[in-house]
Scaffold this motif. Structure first.
Motif, PDB file in Angstrom:
ATOM      1  N   LYS A  67       5.495 -49.989 -11.427  1.00 60.74           N
ATOM      2  CA  LYS A  67       4.310 -49.217 -11.804  1.00 60.74           C
ATOM      3  C   LYS A  67       4.650 -47.748 -12.091  1.00 60.74           C
ATOM      4  N   PHE A  68       5.685 -47.264 -11.408  1.00 57.67           N
ATOM      5  CA  PHE A  68       6.007 -45.837 -11.505  1.00 57.67           C
ATOM      6  C   PHE A  68       7.220 -45.558 -12.381  1.00 57.67           C
ATOM      7  N   SER A  69       7.507 -46.499 -13.296  1.00 55.15           N
ATOM      8  CA  SER A  69       8.726 -46.327 -14.091  1.00 55.15           C
ATOM      9  C   SER A  69       8.645 -45.087 -14.995  1.00 55.15           C
ATOM     10  N   LYS A  70       7.416 -44.675 -15.374  1.00 53.68           N
ATOM     11  CA  LYS A  70       7.306 -43.513 -16.278  1.00 53.68           C
ATOM     12  C   LYS A  70       7.173 -42.198 -15.509  1.00 53.68           C
ATOM     13  N   VAL A  71       7.170 -42.279 -14.174  1.00 50.61           N
ATOM     14  CA  VAL A  71       6.980 -41.069 -13.358  1.00 50.61           C
ATOM     15  C   VAL A  71       8.331 -40.631 -12.806  1.00 50.61           C
ATOM     16  N   ASP A  72       8.624 -39.337 -12.864  1.00 50.23           N
ATOM     17  CA  ASP A  72       9.833 -38.839 -12.183  1.00 50.23           C
ATOM     18  C   ASP A  72       9.525 -38.774 -10.698  1.00 50.23           C
ATOM     19  N   MET A  93       4.127 -25.773 -26.507  1.00 50.55           N
ATOM     20  CA  MET A  93       5.140 -26.142 -25.489  1.00 50.55           C
ATOM     21  C   MET A  93       4.764 -25.491 -24.151  1.00 50.55           C
ATOM     22  N   SER A  94       4.678 -26.336 -23.095  1.00 52.40           N
ATOM     23  CA  SER A  94       4.258 -25.834 -21.784  1.00 52.40           C
ATOM     24  C   SER A  94       5.386 -25.046 -21.122  1.00 52.40           C
ATOM     25  N   ASN A  95       5.002 -24.031 -20.332  1.00 55.12           N
ATOM     26  CA  ASN A  95       6.003 -23.254 -19.581  1.00 55.12           C
ATOM     27  C   ASN A  95       6.424 -23.954 -18.305  1.00 55.12           C
ATOM     28  N   TYR A  96       5.759 -25.059 -18.000  1.00 51.72           N
ATOM     29  CA  TYR A  96       6.015 -25.735 -16.720  1.00 51.72           C
ATOM     30  C   TYR A  96       6.940 -26.931 -16.907  1.00 51.72           C
ATOM     31  N   ASP A  97       7.647 -27.306 -15.799  1.00 51.46           N
ATOM     32  CA  ASP A  97       8.505 -28.504 -15.853  1.00 51.46           C
ATOM     33  C   ASP A  97       7.652 -29.753 -16.088  1.00 51.46           C
ATOM     34  N   TYR A  98       6.469 -29.782 -15.456  1.00 47.63           N
ATOM     35  CA  TYR A  98       5.607 -30.979 -15.502  1.00 47.63           C
ATOM     36  C   TYR A  98       4.155 -30.594 -15.763  1.00 47.63           C
ATOM     37  N   ASP A  99       3.407 -31.542 -16.386  1.00 47.14           N
ATOM     38  CA  ASP A  99       1.956 -31.359 -16.514  1.00 47.14           C
ATOM     39  C   ASP A  99       1.300 -31.555 -15.146  1.00 47.14           C
ATOM     40  N   ILE A 100       1.797 -32.573 -14.423  1.00 49.25           N
ATOM     41  CA  ILE A 100       1.223 -32.904 -13.110  1.00 49.25           C
ATOM     42  C   ILE A 100       2.343 -33.071 -12.083  1.00 49.25           C
ATOM     43  N   VAL A 101       2.133 -32.461 -10.907  1.00 52.24           N
ATOM     44  CA  VAL A 101       3.007 -32.740  -9.757  1.00 52.24           C
ATOM     45  C   VAL A 101       2.084 -33.254  -8.651  1.00 52.24           C
ATOM     46  N   THR A 102       2.430 -34.375  -8.042  1.00 53.36           N
ATOM     47  CA  THR A 102       1.652 -34.811  -6.869  1.00 53.36           C
ATOM     48  C   THR A 102       2.522 -34.661  -5.630  1.00 53.36           C
ATOM     49  N   ILE A 103       1.914 -34.109  -4.591  1.00 54.82           N
ATOM     50  CA  ILE A 103       2.624 -34.025  -3.302  1.00 54.82           C
ATOM     51  C   ILE A 103       2.032 -35.124  -2.431  1.00 54.82           C
ATOM     52  N   GLY A 104       2.864 -36.139  -2.124  1.00 52.06           N
ATOM     53  CA  GLY A 104       2.386 -37.313  -1.388  1.00 52.06           C
ATOM     54  C   GLY A 104       2.121 -38.446  -2.361  1.00 52.06           C
ATOM     55  N   VAL A 105       2.677 -39.625  -2.060  1.00 48.50           N
ATOM     56  CA  VAL A 105       2.462 -40.774  -2.950  1.00 48.50           C
ATOM     57  C   VAL A 105       1.887 -41.950  -2.158  1.00 48.50           C
ATOM     58  N   GLY A 106       0.757 -41.693  -1.499  1.00 45.19           N
ATOM     59  CA  GLY A 106      -0.092 -42.760  -0.972  1.00 45.19           C
ATOM     60  C   GLY A 106      -1.032 -43.185  -2.083  1.00 45.19           C
ATOM     61  N   PRO A 107      -2.128 -43.885  -1.762  1.00 40.04           N
ATOM     62  CA  PRO A 107      -3.056 -44.323  -2.814  1.00 40.04           C
ATOM     63  C   PRO A 107      -3.508 -43.173  -3.724  1.00 40.04           C
ATOM     64  N   ALA A 108      -3.806 -42.004  -3.160  1.00 35.39           N
ATOM     65  CA  ALA A 108      -4.297 -40.885  -3.986  1.00 35.39           C
ATOM     66  C   ALA A 108      -3.218 -40.429  -4.965  1.00 35.39           C
ATOM     67  N   GLY A 109      -2.027 -40.148  -4.456  1.00 33.98           N
ATOM     68  CA  GLY A 109      -0.932 -39.687  -5.312  1.00 33.98           C
ATOM     69  C   GLY A 109      -0.504 -40.750  -6.314  1.00 33.98           C
ATOM     70  N   MET A 110      -0.594 -42.012  -5.906  1.00 26.07           N
ATOM     71  CA  MET A 110      -0.204 -43.103  -6.809  1.00 26.07           C
ATOM     72  C   MET A 110      -1.137 -43.178  -8.005  1.00 26.07           C
ATOM     73  N   ILE A 122      -3.124 -40.854  -9.256  1.00 24.39           N
ATOM     74  CA  ILE A 122      -3.009 -39.678 -10.131  1.00 24.39           C
ATOM     75  C   ILE A 122      -1.729 -39.746 -10.964  1.00 24.39           C
ATOM     76  N   SER A 123      -0.606 -40.063 -10.308  1.00 23.92           N
ATOM     77  CA  SER A 123       0.650 -40.018 -11.068  1.00 23.92           C
ATOM     78  C   SER A 123       0.750 -41.176 -12.059  1.00 23.92           C
ATOM     79  N   ALA A 124       0.338 -42.386 -11.645  1.00 24.80           N
ATOM     80  CA  ALA A 124       0.445 -43.528 -12.569  1.00 24.80           C
ATOM     81  C   ALA A 124      -0.498 -43.330 -13.767  1.00 24.80           C
ATOM     82  N   MET A 125      -1.736 -42.876 -13.504  1.00 30.66           N
ATOM     83  CA  MET A 125      -2.685 -42.678 -14.612  1.00 30.66           C
ATOM     84  C   MET A 125      -2.235 -41.538 -15.520  1.00 30.66           C
ATOM     85  N   GLY A 126      -1.758 -40.463 -14.907  1.00 39.87           N
ATOM     86  CA  GLY A 126      -1.277 -39.324 -15.696  1.00 39.87           C
ATOM     87  C   GLY A 126      -0.163 -39.751 -16.641  1.00 39.87           C
TER      88      GLY A 126
END
Ligand SMILES: Cc1cc2nc3c(=O)[nH]c(=O)nc-3n(C[C@H](O)[C@H](O)[C@H](O)COP(=O)(O)OP(=O)(O)OC[C@H]3O[C@@H](n4cnc5c(N)ncnc54)[C@H](O)[C@@H]3O)c2cc1C
Length: 278
Positions: free
Chosen positions: A102-107, A1-18, A20-24
């Motif tokens: 596309k981002f339905s599984k991402v908080d 069990m991870s100590n963190y709220d999330y495995d991945i946090v992206t700051i910014g949701v342009g092409p790069a953040g999109m 990373i978050s969608a694939m993650g």
């Protein structure tokens, strides 16, 4: 069990953040994407997509002007004078119907302010603190403003950030910069009836691309009535009696209704408080 709220946090949701978050999320990781403005970043909202839509409209308009018998099926007459609401309508559609899905599984935390680091694994947005095992900085770039004397007197400078929210196509526009953004917008606005002029310090258009390509593009621009001044050193830009006046060391004094700055990019890092990282 991870100590963190999330495995991945992206700051910014342009092409790069999109990506990373969608694939993650697809890989089964717990992902939180934080965006201070709108999903899609520059590319979707004030970059690739609106610029290509404008170019497409301009291409149709150009064909109609060149071959008057051609039917103007794609474009209604009011859109020639003000193409921007039609573009915005399409962007809003994509935002809701394509990106939202596309981002339905991402908080997502959208429009609640800029994220900043508390420490290497903690990010703050407003009053919220979020922890992540991996935090990706995907905050993109913004238009660079070269220190040209007099530029501060131009109170309505255009950049890609406000270009697609105008109410009308200007009668004339000076463009500082002959890279991809300056060149694309010179042709799009010219084909929509604006007299466009590019002034740049580089020796040819598209300075990061092949010289031959830049020279060929300049030939096409000349045929279409777009003026190009390469190898120029701009000594002053100012607003006088409602007009933008640009002066070069080489002796030109150029004038237009509006000014578009497309003279490079600078990274967006200021809100992040990177000094908090170990
Ligand atoms: C007019 C124009 C046309 C272009 N055309 C093309 C093209 O045809 N093809 C192409 O490949 N590229 C094109 N580009 C370039 C493309 O837009 C960028 O390369 C791309 O958007 C970069 O993606 P990014 O995710 O790195 O950053 P961005 O798209 O800039 O996204 C960064 C996001 O981070 C957010 N952000 C910043 N700081 C914070 C913070 N502290 N907290 C929360 N959110 C934050 C911003 O609001 C933004 O939404 C064009 C650019 C312009 C201006």
């Amino acid at each position: 069990m991870s100590n963190y709220d999330y495995d991945i946090v992206t700051i910014g949701v342009g092409p790069a953040g999109m990506v990373i978050s969608a694939m993650g999320a697809e890989m089964g990781l717990k992902v939180c994407a934080i965006e201070k403005h709108k999903l899609g970043g520059e590319c979707m909202n004030v970059g690739c997509i609106p610029s290509k839509a404008l170019l497409r409209m301009a291409k149709v308009r150009h064909a109609v002007t060149k071959f008057p018998s051609f039917q103007m099926e794609e474009m209604r007459e009011p859109e020639v004078k003000n193409p921007f609401p039609a573009i915005q309508e399409k962007l809003d559609y994509i935002n809701v119907h394509k990106y939202g899905v596309k981002f339905s599984k991402v908080d997502k935390i959208i429009g609640e302010g800029a994220a900043s680091f508390v420490d290497s694994h903690t990010v703050q947005v407003g009053q919220r603190k979020i922890t992540g095992k991996r935090i990706f900085i995907c905050t993109g770039t913004k238009p660079a403003m070269p220190p040209i004397p007099g530029l501060d007197t131009v109170d309505d400078i255009l950049t890609n950030e406000n270009l697609f929210h105008q109410e009308t196509i200007p009668e004339s526009m000076l463009i500082v910069g002959g890279g991809a953004i300056g060149s694309e917008m010179a042709q799009a606005f010219s084909r929509l009836g604006c007299k466009t002029t590019i002034v740049q310090m580089d020796p040819h258009l598209l300075p990061f691309a092949d010289q031959f390509a830049g020279e060929q593009l300049e030939k096409i621009f000349k045929k279409e009535g777009i003026d190009v001044y390469n190898n120029r050193s701009i000594t002053r830009i100012e607003k006088k009696d409602g007009r933008v006046i640009l002066t070069t060391k080489e002796g030109e004094i150029l004038e237009a209704e509006r000014l578009l700055m497309a003279a490079g990019r600078t990274p967006v890092l200021e809100a992040l408080q990177l000094e908090k990282l170990e």
